[in-house]
Design an enzyme around this catalytic site. Structure first.
Site, PDB file in Angstrom:
ATOM      1  CG  ASP A 231      -1.879   1.076   1.283  1.00 15.05           C
ATOM      2  OD1 ASP A 231      -1.763   2.087   0.826  1.00 15.05           O
ATOM      3  OD2 ASP A 231      -3.244   0.719   1.118  1.00 15.05           O
ATOM      4  CB  ILE A 232       1.139   4.061  -2.536  1.00 16.37           C
ATOM      5  CG1 ILE A 232       2.217   4.864  -3.003  1.00 16.37           C
ATOM      6  CG2 ILE A 232      -0.007   5.021  -2.171  1.00 16.37           C
ATOM      7  CD1 ILE A 232       3.417   4.075  -3.633  1.00 16.37           C
TER       8      ILE A 232
ATOM      9  CD  GLU B 297      -8.533   5.957  -0.799  1.00 14.10           C
ATOM     10  OE1 GLU B 297      -7.584   5.761  -1.442  1.00 14.10           O
ATOM     11  OE2 GLU B 297      -8.260   6.093   0.596  1.00 14.10           O
TER      12      GLU B 297
ATOM     13  CG  HIS C   8      -8.306  -3.264  -2.130  1.00 14.60           C
ATOM     14  ND1 HIS C   8      -9.224  -2.744  -2.969  1.00 14.60           N
ATOM     15  CD2 HIS C   8      -8.238  -2.554  -0.971  1.00 14.60           C
ATOM     16  CE1 HIS C   8      -9.630  -1.576  -2.228  1.00 14.60           C
ATOM     17  NE2 HIS C   8      -9.176  -1.452  -1.012  1.00 14.60           N
TER      18      HIS C   8
ATOM     19  CG  HIS D 233      -6.374  -2.621   3.566  1.00  8.70           C
ATOM     20  ND1 HIS D 233      -5.769  -1.612   3.231  1.00  8.70           N
ATOM     21  CD2 HIS D 233      -7.565  -2.602   2.959  1.00  8.70           C
ATOM     22  CE1 HIS D 233      -6.507  -0.901   2.462  1.00  8.70           C
ATOM     23  NE2 HIS D 233      -7.557  -1.485   2.208  1.00  8.70           N
TER      24      HIS D 233
HETATM   25  P1  AMP Z   1      -9.848   1.267   0.182  1.00  6.52           P
HETATM   26  O1  AMP Z   1     -10.386   1.237  -1.130  1.00  6.52           O
HETATM   27  O2  AMP Z   1     -10.677   2.343   1.195  1.00  6.52           O
HETATM   28  O3  AMP Z   1      -9.674  -0.232   0.915  1.00  6.52           O
HETATM   29  O4  AMP Z   1      -8.355   2.060  -0.004  1.00  6.52           O
HETATM   30  C1  AMP Z   1      -7.767   1.921  -0.844  1.00  6.52           C
HETATM   31  C2  AMP Z   1      -6.320   1.801  -0.672  1.00  6.52           C
HETATM   32  O5  AMP Z   1      -5.210   1.528  -1.654  1.00  6.52           O
HETATM   33  C3  AMP Z   1      -5.568   2.882   0.210  1.00  6.52           C
HETATM   34  O6  AMP Z   1      -5.085   2.360   1.525  1.00  6.52           O
HETATM   35  C4  AMP Z   1      -4.589   3.553  -0.507  1.00  6.52           C
HETATM   36  O7  AMP Z   1      -3.534   3.925   0.038  1.00  6.52           O
HETATM   37  C5  AMP Z   1      -4.120   2.440  -1.529  1.00  6.52           C
HETATM   38  N1  AMP Z   1      -3.722   2.658  -2.909  1.00  6.52           N
HETATM   39  C6  AMP Z   1      -4.270   3.708  -3.793  1.00  6.52           C
HETATM   40  N2  AMP Z   1      -3.589   3.779  -4.834  1.00  6.52           N
HETATM   41  C7  AMP Z   1      -2.524   3.025  -4.516  1.00  6.52           C
HETATM   42  C8  AMP Z   1      -1.514   2.656  -5.516  1.00  6.52           C
HETATM   43  N3  AMP Z   1      -1.289   3.343  -6.767  1.00  6.52           N
HETATM   44  N4  AMP Z   1      -0.520   1.885  -5.149  1.00  6.52           N
HETATM   45  C9  AMP Z   1      -0.759   1.292  -3.789  1.00  6.52           C
HETATM   46  N5  AMP Z   1      -1.633   1.395  -3.129  1.00  6.52           N
HETATM   47  C10 AMP Z   1      -2.620   2.348  -3.363  1.00  6.52           C
END
Ligand code: AMP
Length: 136
Positions: A28-29, A90, A95, A97
């Site tokens: 995760d970025i 988001e 995905h 975590h």
């Molecule tokens: P959520 O959809 O609420 O589970 O959150 C999306 C997750 O994806 C967040 O923790 C972001 O930090 C992560 N994220 C978004 N874009 C990227 C990326 N390009 N590379 C890695 N992680 C990402």
């Protein structure tokens, strides 16, 4: 196309941790803790949005893949255990975590995110990848 589909296609760079023909794991970025990893299925939308819409077998196989990734993380990162969370608020691409935890509050998504350098991220991803390869 979601940002995660672009990551799978290699259009957007990521810190890869593990990959099979059906799943991909990467850092995760904006990590909550060091080693915070995302596990995704290699699917295109719309079937790849919500985890509990997944085919039973794919869901089961994704959890087994996540387990292998979590084992590698546990060997590499100093932590009590690997926490598991699914939000998807988001990015509309399934995905999971995987979050190394020392304490319960490490899992709070409202916590400030870690600021790690590209070198640190690459080093973490590489160490986890080596530990996963060592499991096989
Ligand atoms: P959520 O959809 O609420 O589970 O959150 C999306 C997750 O994806 C967040 O923790 C972001 O930090 C992560 N994220 C978004 N874009 C990227 C990326 N390009 N590379 C890695 N992680 C990402």
């Amino acid at each position: 196309m979601t940002i995660f589909s672009r990551i799978i296609n290699g259009e957007i760079p990521s810190y890869k941790v593990a990959e099979t023909d059906r799943f991909y794991a990467f850092l995760d970025i904006n990590p909550l803790t060091k080693g915070h990893t995302l596990v995704i299925p290699k699917l295109e939308e719309p079937e790849a949005d919500y985890i509990f819409d997944l085919d039973d077998q794919l869901l089961a196989d994704m959890m087994v893949f996540a387990k292998q990734v979590a084992k590698g993380m546990k060997q590499t990162i100093n932590c009590q255990r690997i926490g598991v969370a699914v939000l998807g608020m988001e990015v509309p691409h399934v995905h999971i975590h995987l979050i190394p935890l020392q304490k319960e509050t490490d899992m709070l998504f409202s916590n400030p995110k870690l600021q790690l350098t590209a070198e640190e991220m690459a080093e973490i991803a590489n160490s986890i990848a080596i530990a996963i390869d060592g499991e096989e």
